[in-house]
Motif scaffolding. Structure first.
Motif: not given
Length: 152
Positions: A29-35, A54-59, A64-69, A120-124
């Motif tokens: 409900g808050e952010k899309n996630v790049v897993l 890291r070098d493209n982190l603002p994307t 709107d987006v959270q990266l989880l590695a 995996f690109v996961i929506d909100k």
């Protein structure tokens, strides 16, 4: 077999490199996630991929987006890796039970004992909208998942 687009993403709770618990559901409900699953810290292709993020982190980390590695390394290894490479986003440990989350997403290589390169690109709403899985030696193209994020 990796879970497919249109599937609800399995929730999880994993420790990050600072020992804090991160849940996928924290972002619902808050952010899309790049897993992003990767085999091991301190290896050539993985380091290259994570440093490119890291070098493209603002994307990949913004309002709107959270990266989880996620890797199968211990949180202690991930902390050193993050400090060494200046990775300022969550590195999650799927160390114990070994590979449990990687298996849930269908990207655990039983023979090698590590995760494949699955993204995996996961929506909100918590639904997988796009996925790609590469073999261990094959780096991913982060422009592909940046383009998929732009569609959400």
């Amino acid at each position: 077999m990796a879970i497919e687009a249109g599937t609800e993403a399995p929730d999880f709770a994993l420790k990050n490199q600072h020992g804090e618990t991160v849940r996928l559901s924290d972002f619902r409900g808050e952010k899309n996630v790049v897993l992003l699953f990767y085999p091991f810290a301190f290896t050539g292709v993985c380091t290259g991929e994570l440093c490119a993020l890291r070098d493209n982190l603002p994307t990949f980390v913004n309002d709107d987006v959270q990266l989880l590695a996620v890797s199968n390394d211990s949180p202690f290894s991930l902390r050193v890796f993050a400090e060494q490479e200046k990775l300022d986003y969550p590195l999650l440990s799927d160390f114990w039970p070994h590979g449990e989350v990687s298996r849930a997403y269908g990207v655990f290589d039983e023979e090698k004992g590590c995760a494949l390169r699955g993204t995996f690109v996961i929506d909100k709403e918590g639904v997988v909208r796009w996925t790609v899985v590469n073999g261990l030696p094959d780096a991913r193209d982060l422009n592909e998942y940046a383009a998929e994020l732009a569609k959400l």
